[in-house]
Scaffold this active site. Structure first.
Site, PDB file in Angstrom:
ATOM      1  CB  SER A 107      65.906 -11.628 -15.050  1.00 15.65           C
ATOM      2  OG  SER A 107      67.249 -11.962 -15.294  1.00 15.65           O
ATOM      3  CE1 TYR A 130      72.446  -8.722 -18.554  1.00 15.86           C
ATOM      4  CE2 TYR A 130      71.328 -10.549 -17.496  1.00 15.86           C
ATOM      5  CZ  TYR A 130      71.885  -9.288 -17.441  1.00 15.86           C
ATOM      6  OH  TYR A 130      71.877  -8.578 -16.266  1.00 15.86           O
ATOM      7  CB  THR A 156      70.506  -5.884 -19.740  1.00 19.36           C
ATOM      8  OG1 THR A 156      69.202  -6.005 -19.177  1.00 19.36           O
ATOM      9  CG2 THR A 156      71.442  -5.291 -18.696  1.00 19.36           C
ATOM     10  CE  LYS A 252      67.321  -2.463 -15.846  1.00 23.33           C
ATOM     11  NZ  LYS A 252      68.595  -3.068 -15.431  1.00 23.33           N
ATOM     12  CG  HIS A 276      73.141  -3.906 -13.801  1.00 21.49           C
ATOM     13  ND1 HIS A 276      72.935  -4.352 -15.069  1.00 21.49           N
ATOM     14  CD2 HIS A 276      72.842  -4.954 -13.009  1.00 21.49           C
ATOM     15  CE1 HIS A 276      72.549  -5.620 -15.052  1.00 21.49           C
ATOM     16  NE2 HIS A 276      72.468  -6.001 -13.799  1.00 21.49           N
TER      17      HIS A 276
END
Ligand code: GLV
Length: 381
Positions: A107, A130, A156, A252, A276
């Site tokens: 992440s 992100y 994401t 995603k 999520h």
């Protein structure tokens, strides 16, 4: 760990071993948690067909995920703050995934940095991105992922503003934990956790600290997301990311057929049907209820992955039966990480593997490619 037989055992152990703020951060969902619950309930409603007298003596759980060979039809999902579930949590999870022969996704909001993980594993991992307001920083993150030889970028799409998780607000969840009397008492009852985190390489967001202005002092995730994430994110940005990322792109956070059609035209290799993990739009449908429509619409154009609510190998089989090519496992492995570090993640993967193997046999299925809608009872769909 002989008394651990299922993911829920790992969850119970993690609950005892990880400070409440971090356990709740992973475990809970947004607002009234309707969507969090629906993900589980709708999966469990899907009944499997018991088939007999099929020779299932030779079974093979391996497959390929975005063209990469995988020993199992699932990968480890990107989860923020693994290093707060257990010291060096990202490295330990990446190693467990590598040993099991499945992809690991790091992440953006990890504690260990891209470089820390790259130095600790031999095989390429995936990096989740992100998009922040500071596009120079986004570009730098992408360049770091390229330098680390990440084989896929997972973009994401469903967290440009944060769905409130009541538990995080009530617990005052910060990274590292705030020195409050409540937290100190909690941590004192979890000495194994404290030692592992103290020994860990980092105590803050490894990809951001030192790179993002003010990051070292702002430790509340909610505050940071509100200030840094770009709510203007749109399909033009996906084009831009596509142009600066040379390898496979995974989108995603797709839950709607119209978005799935756009994703299929975007040049991405895969999309992940995801809400999520019930942590964002509370009131959204469960992912398993959204999956068949998305597969019907775009399954022949783009690889469809699935996440949300998977706690058993039976759940993996259900998602594959409804058309997912592979699943992403989130909380199930995080419980293992909090319970017992790398061995706990390995245990979580192994539990899912064994359950999937037995369930394939009992549904008369020998290979992943054979799994389709015939495995579920028609009227349960
Ligand atoms: C971040 O991805 C979160 O769900 O907290």
């Amino acid at each position: 760990m002989t008394s651990i037989t299922c993911i829920d055992d790992l969850r119970q152990l993690a609950r005892r071993r990880v400070p409440r703020a971090f356990f709740d951060y992973a475990d809970r969902g947004s607002y009234s948690e309707q969507t969090l619950r629906a993900n589980r309930e709708d999966l469990q409603r899907l009944k499997l067909r018991q088939r007999v007298l099929v020779d299932v003596s030779e079974r093979d759980l391996s497959t390929s995920i975005i063209g990469e060979p995988a020993s199992l039809p699932f990968s480890l999902a990107p989860i923020g703050l693994c290093g707060m579930q257990h010291g060096d949590g990202e490295i330990l999870s990446a190693r467990a995934a590598q040993e099991a022969g499945i992809p690991f996704t790091l992440s953006t909001m990890s504690i260990c940095s891209i470089e820390d993980v790259a130095a600790a594993v031999d095989k390429p991992f995936w990096f989740q991105l992100y998009v922040m307001r500071d596009r120079g920083f986004v570009r730098a993150l992408v360049e770091r992922a390229i330098a680390a030889k990440c084989s896929a970028l997972v973009l994401t799409l469903d967290l440009q503003v944060l769905g409130q998780r009541h538990a995080d607000v009530k617990n005052g969840m910060t990274v590292p934990p705030e020195i409050r009397i409540k937290n100190v008492i909690d941590i004192m009852t979890k000495p194994g956790w404290a030692i592992s985190v103290l020994r860990g390489r980092r105590k803050n967001f490894g990809n951001l600290a030192g790179h993002v202005k003010g990051m070292d002092s702002v430790n509340s995730l909610a505050h940071w997301i509100a200030g840094q994430f770009d709510p203007a994110l749109n399909w033009k940005d996906v084009e831009w990311i596509r142009s600066i990322w040379p390898s496979k792109l995974i989108l995603k956070g797709i839950l709607d057929v119209e978005d799935a059609r756009l994703a299929a035209k975007s040049g991405a290799s895969a999309l992940v049907v995801s809400n999520h993990g019930g942590r964002q739009l509370d009131g959204a449908p469960s992912t398993i209820s959204a999956l068949p429509k998305i597969v019907d619409a775009v399954g022949s154009e783009i690889e469809v992955m699935f996440d949300g609510g998977i706690r058993t190998g039976q759940d993996v089989l259900r998602a594959l039966a409804l058309g997912a090519r592979s699943c992403m496992i989130g909380r199930a492995y995080i419980y293992g990480l909090g319970a017992a570090g790398q061995a706990g993640v390995a245990k979580a993967i192994d539990i899912l593997r064994q359950e999937l193997d037995v369930t394939m046999a009992l549904t008369g299925t020998r290979r992943v490619a054979e799994i389709d809608g015939r495995i579920v009872v028609d009227d349960a769909r």
